[in-house]
Motif scaffolding. Structure first.
Motif, short mmCIF file in Angstrom:
data_model
loop_
_atom_site.label_atom_id
_atom_site.label_comp_id
_atom_site.label_asym_id
_atom_site.label_seq_id
_atom_site.Cartn_x
_atom_site.Cartn_y
_atom_site.Cartn_z
N LEU A 1 0.82 -1.21 0.00
CA LEU A 1 0.00 0.00 0.00
C LEU A 1 0.86 1.26 0.00
O LEU A 1 0.57 2.21 -0.73
N VAL A 2 1.91 1.27 0.81
CA VAL A 2 2.77 2.45 0.85
C VAL A 2 3.46 2.66 -0.49
O VAL A 2 3.52 3.78 -1.00
N VAL A 3 3.95 1.60 -1.09
CA VAL A 3 4.58 1.72 -2.41
C VAL A 3 3.60 2.31 -3.42
O VAL A 3 3.96 3.18 -4.21
N ALA A 4 2.34 1.88 -3.36
CA ALA A 4 1.34 2.38 -4.31
C ALA A 4 1.06 3.86 -4.14
O ALA A 4 0.71 4.54 -5.11
N THR A 5 1.26 4.40 -2.93
CA THR A 5 1.00 5.82 -2.72
C THR A 5 2.06 6.71 -3.35
O THR A 5 1.80 7.88 -3.62
N GLY A 6 3.25 6.16 -3.53
CA GLY A 6 4.34 6.96 -4.06
C GLY A 6 5.07 7.77 -3.01
O GLY A 6 6.02 8.49 -3.32
N VAL A 7 4.67 7.67 -1.75
CA VAL A 7 5.36 8.37 -0.67
C VAL A 7 6.71 7.69 -0.46
O VAL A 7 6.77 6.47 -0.33
N VAL B 1 5.53 0.13 11.41
CA VAL B 1 4.14 -0.23 11.12
C VAL B 1 3.24 0.99 11.26
O VAL B 1 2.40 1.27 10.39
N LEU B 2 3.40 1.73 12.35
CA LEU B 2 2.56 2.91 12.57
C LEU B 2 2.80 3.98 11.51
O LEU B 2 1.86 4.67 11.09
N TRP B 3 4.03 4.14 11.06
CA TRP B 3 4.32 5.09 9.99
C TRP B 3 3.57 4.67 8.72
O TRP B 3 2.96 5.50 8.06
N CYS B 4 3.59 3.38 8.40
CA CYS B 4 2.86 2.88 7.23
C CYS B 4 1.37 3.13 7.36
O CYS B 4 0.72 3.57 6.39
N VAL B 5 0.82 2.86 8.53
CA VAL B 5 -0.62 3.09 8.75
C VAL B 5 -0.94 4.57 8.54
O VAL B 5 -1.94 4.92 7.92
N GLY B 6 -0.08 5.44 9.02
CA GLY B 6 -0.28 6.87 8.82
C GLY B 6 -0.24 7.27 7.36
O GLY B 6 -1.08 8.06 6.91
N VAL B 7 0.70 6.73 6.62
CA VAL B 7 0.79 7.03 5.18
C VAL B 7 -0.47 6.54 4.47
O VAL B 7 -1.07 7.27 3.67
N VAL B 8 -0.89 5.33 4.78
CA VAL B 8 -2.08 4.76 4.13
C VAL B 8 -3.30 5.60 4.47
O VAL B 8 -4.10 5.94 3.60
#
Length: 187
Positions: A125-131, A173-180
């Motif tokens: 999911l994070v990769v898909a955001t481009g962040v 994990v929490l950083w990823c959740v925040g990005v998503v």
């Protein structure tokens, strides 16, 4: 269903329609955030192929609260190509954030592969955001995912074998959740 009898034993043979090994699937994603709930809070759709990519709308990950909306949202926002298979009756991908955070905090046996599943989904999911992904966080998640591929004992990783502390894994994990969350469109 066909049946076959050999040597006085009756065996059932289930005939399954085969799909090509390189078939592309649209699969249902379930995201669980609250450990007190019996059902996931959010759902999404992931195009499973060479890489797993979520259904995006205007550059944002499309998430929804009602599982029954999967077909409608895929028809409205997806671009089915060729022989893509739609399989959204029940979740195929599960991102149980609550369980993963619990295990990464206190350890335990992850017999349901909650950590591995959550980490793999969050990475996609994070990769898909481009962040841009902080390399230290990416390495921490990759390390625990690699470990959980062959072992359920999260305690052993945290206490003996792991290269990353519980704190670093929780942060990642929490950083990823925040990005998503920041890059999602929830309908």
């Amino acid at each position: 269903m066909n049946t076959m009898t050999t040597n006085q034993e009756k065996h059932e043979v289930i005939v399954v329609k085969q799909t090509p090994a390189d078939a592309v699937y649209w699969r249902l994603l379930a995201v669980a955030l609250d450990p007190g709930r019996e059902t996931p809070e959010l759902y999404g759709l992931i195009r499973e192929g060479q890489s797993d990519v979520p259904l995006m709308v205007d550059g944002r990950i499309l998430l929804f609260a009602e599982r029954g909306r999967a077909d409608e949202l895929l028809r409205r926002h997806g671009r089915l190509v060729g022989d893509e298979v739609v399989d959204v009756e029940r979740p195929f991908f599960v991102c149980d954030v609550a369980q993963a955070l619990h295990l990464l905090s206190v350890g335990g046996l992850d017999s349901d592969s909650a950590v591995l599943s959550a980490v793999n989904v969050l990475l996609d999911l994070v990769v898909a955001t481009g962040v841009p992904f902080d390399e230290r966080r990416r390495q921490a998640l990759g390390s625990i995912a690699d470990y959980c591929t062959t072992s359920y004992d999260v305690t052993r990783y945290l206490e003996e074998e792991g290269d990353y502390s519980s704190r670093e894994l929780l942060d990642a994990v929490l950083w990823c959740v925040g990005v998503v969350a920041a890059m999602a469109r929830i309908v």
